[in-house]
Every structure is written in structure tokens, then in C-alpha cells.
Design an enzyme around this catalytic site. Structure first.
Site, short mmCIF file in Angstrom:
data_model
loop_
_atom_site.label_atom_id
_atom_site.label_comp_id
_atom_site.label_asym_id
_atom_site.label_seq_id
_atom_site.Cartn_x
_atom_site.Cartn_y
_atom_site.Cartn_z
N ASP A 341 1.10 -1.14 0.04
CA ASP A 341 -0.17 0.02 -0.11
C ASP A 341 0.80 1.43 -0.04
OD1 ASP A 341 -2.57 1.24 0.38
OD2 ASP A 341 -1.51 2.11 2.26
N GLU A 377 1.63 -0.61 -5.18
CA GLU A 377 0.78 0.59 -5.46
C GLU A 377 1.46 1.93 -5.38
OE1 GLU A 377 -3.52 2.37 -3.76
OE2 GLU A 377 -1.75 2.15 -2.27
#
Length: 468
Positions: A341, A377
């Protein structure tokens, strides 16, 4: 109490006792706090210190023992130090975590009515407990599926949401790791033709006070407090170490069905928020080591995540924590990969997103982590943080140079959906519960390979309306 060893960090059970080790560069004194079944606390001062690792070995202390730490030292926010021995702290390396937070002003190191005043209320009655865990588990003949990346079809799922929607899963198991491993869940995944599940955050996370006050909960879990511990609310069997075995059993079952397990991991920030947030773990242990602070005003946090803080990947012990966590989930929990993330935050050693950052160098050279599937990401909210489209040259960082790496983004998903709509119905509804014939699985994989310059995409979980 024996001297013990400064490594490995955390609580390590060896069959006859447990070694406790905690890193803190700023502490003057560290107390190990043991809790019995009645909740009574016994404090033991750790006298041995090697390379800022405070440690001791306790014979006859074993699995299920609840514990925490109290760290004595300066409370000087203007210097970036926030030690407060009145706050019971989680072990950053805890393999299991019991309970949750009963939000109370005592959870904060400052007086809520006066930010400059030290809060001396004891937080122990209101916060988590770390738990000693026995690492032994019977894996049997389990083997990782090791599906080639070009044949991989990833299904992004939420442990609770996915199992709640499976009619064949018994009610007591819905919302749990055991429910995800139930035959009804596994058969559904196999019928879709997916080769891997990407689980939304399963590291121990916090239910935010603001949400609870509005009668809401943190459903998604992007609010980590324990990077080694499976989230205890997803356990059907208990939270004094049982959640670890239940997670392992889930992985074993999925592997037996030929399905890999990829974890969505949040190493860019923690649940402790900014300078007004609670003191639950890292803040009270060594705030300057674990968090990026504003250089000119170290009482404030340098935030490129939008959550109030960013982990300090400039510091070697924070990098060690992340790498130790990644290796643990591969070697002990048998997961097959990670989706990072806000990966751009991990690439910020100084200010800009650095393609040659130490974190990605460590990933590349690590003999355990560099052999699993890795997905980044490619953005954060900091300056220059939006790296979508730079996957081959940037979020490779050099992560993409590994043979099993890809980038994920909302842009890539948007690119995939129009293509999927043009596919035969049985294939394009793969994320909505309709079976995809095996003959067409490679068609979906080939379509992604043709778009490799934009990164790899996958069907998104449709367990709840909000996911669609």
C-alpha cells in the site's frame, strides 16, 4: 529471570521459556509487564542492553502469556521524544495480540485539555496485550502452488466481507480465517478459476476512536498497529495465539486447492496518527526511530500518507522491522506475496520518491522476499508521489526488475474493465461469482500480459456493494 539475548527481537518461545527483546535507543529504563488471567500486572526491569536491544529470558513463561512494555525516558516532543512509562505499549514484534482498545483519555500521552501537559493516567486497562505464541504448526505435505506470474489470476478479497457473503459457510465461521478456508469458500474460488487471493489488510489494526463514536467501524483495515500479528477479530478460535494457527490453517487449505495467498500490507504508516494521536506502541518506544518527523519542528510528523504519520524508512531499525515482518510472513506463515500500500512512501528516503531507495534495494537482495510475488501501489499524497504509468522505470525502483513483480493502480483497473466487457460473459464476470471455464483462464492472463506496460490488473472482489 536470566540475561537472555538481544536478538531476535520480540518474544521467542524455545520450549522451556521465552526470550524477550525490545529495541529502544532513547530509553533510560524498560519494564516488561506480565499479566495473569485475572489481569494483575507484574513488572520486571530489563537490565541487559546490547546495541539498544533491551532483553531478558524468563524460564517457564510460554504460549498464551500476555505482556507489554513500559518505556522510561525523556518526554520531550520538541526533540521528537515521547517516552511515557504510564502507557502500556505493544511489542512491535508481537506474533499475536489480544483484545482491542477501549478508548479513554489515558490512551494519550498528553492531557486532552492541554497539549503541553503530560498525561500520567495508566493506559493498561484500556489497550491491547501482546501474546507469547508457540511457533510450532503441523503443515503436513503443504507446498506453495508457485503459479507463474503470466498465468496468475488474482482475486482481491476481504476476509470478513467475502465469508459473510458465502451461504455455504456456517454462521459462526463467517467473517473469519476459518470461514475463508471452509470448503464452500474454497470451492467458490476454484470455480472462478482464480489462482491467487489478495487479502485486504490482515495485520492487526485499530478501530478508530472517531469511527466508534459515530457507531461505525474500520472495515477495510488500513490502520496497522501490529506488523507480525494476524488481525484477531478475524479469528473464530480465540485471540491468545489461536488466531495465528487459524491463519496458518487457512493458508494450508488454500495451497492444497492450488490457490496462492497474497497480503495487502501497510508499511507506510501506523494507527498512532499525528502528534495528537494515541500512544500505543512505536511512539512510546522510540518515536524518532520509527516515524519521520518535521526536521525544523520534530514535535510534528512528516506525512505523505494522509493518515498523520509516515514510517521512517531512513532508520535502520525501522527497515529491519519491515524486512523481518516480510520474511516472517513468508517463512512462518507461508504466504506467497505482498501488495504494498502506498509504495511511493517507502521509496522516500529523503524528500523525493527515490528509484534507488534502500528499502527496494533490500527487497531486491533479500533471498526470501525477492522470490515471492510483489505488487506495488505506485503513489502517495506527497510531492511527486503519483507514479502511475512509471511502473517499468520507477515503481520498479528496482522492484520491477524482479521476475515476479507488478504495479497496481485504479488506472490499471479502469483499463482492464473495458477489455473485460468485450470478453465472453463467463470470463468477464469472474469477479461477480460466475464460473470461468479453465480454457478461458489463459485468455484473461494473456490480456493482462498484452497490457504489461500499464502493470498487472485483476478482477476486484464483489463481496459487498461497496467493493463493486
Amino acid at each position: 529471570m536470566w540475561p537472555g539475548h538481544g536478538y531476535p527481537l520480540g518474544a521467542t518461545f524455545d520450549g522451556t521459556g521465552t526470550n524477550f527483546a525490545l529495541f529502544s535507543e532513547v530509553a533510560d529504563k524498560v519494564e516488561l509487564c506480565l499479566f495473569d488471567d485475572a489481569g494483575s500486572e507484574t513488572r520486571l526491569a530489563l537490565e541487559e542492553v546490547d546495541a539498544f536491544s533491551w532483553h531478558a529470558y524468563l524460564p517457564n513463561v510460554g504460549p498464551g502469556q500476555r505482556y507489554g512494555y513500559r518505556v522510561h525516558g525523556p518526554y520531550a516532543p520538541d526533540r521528537g521524544i515521547r517516552c511515557n512509562p504510564y502507557k502500556l505499549l505493544l511489542d512491535p514484534y508481537a506474533r499475536a495480540i489480544q483484545g482491542g482498545i477501549d478508548w479513554n483519555p489515558a490512551c494519550y500521552s498528553y492531557d486532552l485539555g492541554d497539549e503541553t501537559a503530560v498525561n500520567v493516567a495508566d493506559s493498561a486497562p484500556y489497550v491491547f496485550r501482546s501474546v507469547v505464541h508457540n511457533p510450532h504448526f503441523e503443515w503436513g505435505n503443504e507446498r506453495p502452488p508457485d503459479t507463474p506470474l503470466h498465468e496468475t489470476v488474482i482475486y482481491e478479497a476481504h476476509v470478513k466481507g467475502f465469508t459473510k457473503s458465502q451461504a455455504g459457510v456456517p454462521e459462526p465461521l463467517r467473517g473469519t480465517y476459518a470461514g475463508f478456508a471452509h470448503p464452500a469458500s474454497v470451492e467458490h474460488l476454484v470455480s472462478l478459476g482464480v489462482t491467487a487471493v489478495e487479502l485486504m489488510p490482515t495485520h492487526q489494526f485499530v478501530q478508530d476512536q472517531r469511527l466508534l463514536e459515530q457507531s461505525l467501524r474500520n472495515y477495510w483495515g488500513y490502520n496497522t498497529i501490529g506488523f507480525f500479528a494476524p488481525h484477531n477479530e478475524y479469528s473464530s478460535s480465540g485471540d491468545r495465539g489461536e488466531q495465528v494457527d487459524e491463519f496458518k490453517a487457512m493458508v494450508r487449505t488454500l495451497h492444497e486447492a492450488g490457490i496462492e495467498v497474497i497480503l495487502d500490507v501497510v508499511y507506510n504508516h501506523t494507527a498512532e496518527g499525528n502528534h495528537l494521536g494515541p500512544t500505543l506502541c512505536f511512539k512510546g518506544i522510540d518515536n524518532r526511530a520509527y516515524y519521520r518527523l518535521v526536521r525544523e519542528a520534530p514535535q510534528y510528523y512528516y506525512d505523505t500518507t494522509g493518515t498523520g504519520n509516515s514510517l521512517n524508512v531512513q532508520h535502520p531499525h525501522t527497515l529491519q522491522l519491515i524486512m523481518d515482518s516480510l520474511r516472517y510472513w513468508v517463512t512462518e506463515m507461508h504466504v506467497d506475496g505482498f501488495r504494498f500500500d502506498l509504495a511511493a512512501t517507502l521509496a522516500r528516503e529523503f524528500h523525493e520518491v527515490d528509484r534507488l531507495s534502500t528499502f527496494f534495494d533490500l527487497i531486491q537482495q533479500d533471498p526470501v522476499v525477492n522470490r515471492v510475488k510483489l505488487i506495488a501501489e505506485p503513489w502517495d499524497i506527497g510531492e511527486g508521489g503519483y507514479q502511475v504509468g512509471n511502473s517499468q522505470a520507477s515503481i520498479s525502483l528496482p522492484l520491477m526488475t524482479a521476475s515476479r513483480c507488478a504495479t497496481s493502480s485504479h488506472t490499471t483497473r479502469s483499463t482492464t474493465r473495458p477489455t473485460a466487457k468485450a470478453m465472453p460473459t463467463a470470463t468477464r464476470t469472474i469477479g461477480r461469482g460466475t464460473a470461468a471455464p479453465k480454457a478461458r483462464r489463459r485468455t484473461l492472463s494473456s490480456s493482462r500480459d498484452a497490457r504489461s506496460s500499464s502493470g498487472t490488473s485483476w478482477p476486484r472482489c464483489s463481496c459487498l456493494k461497496v467493493c463493486r
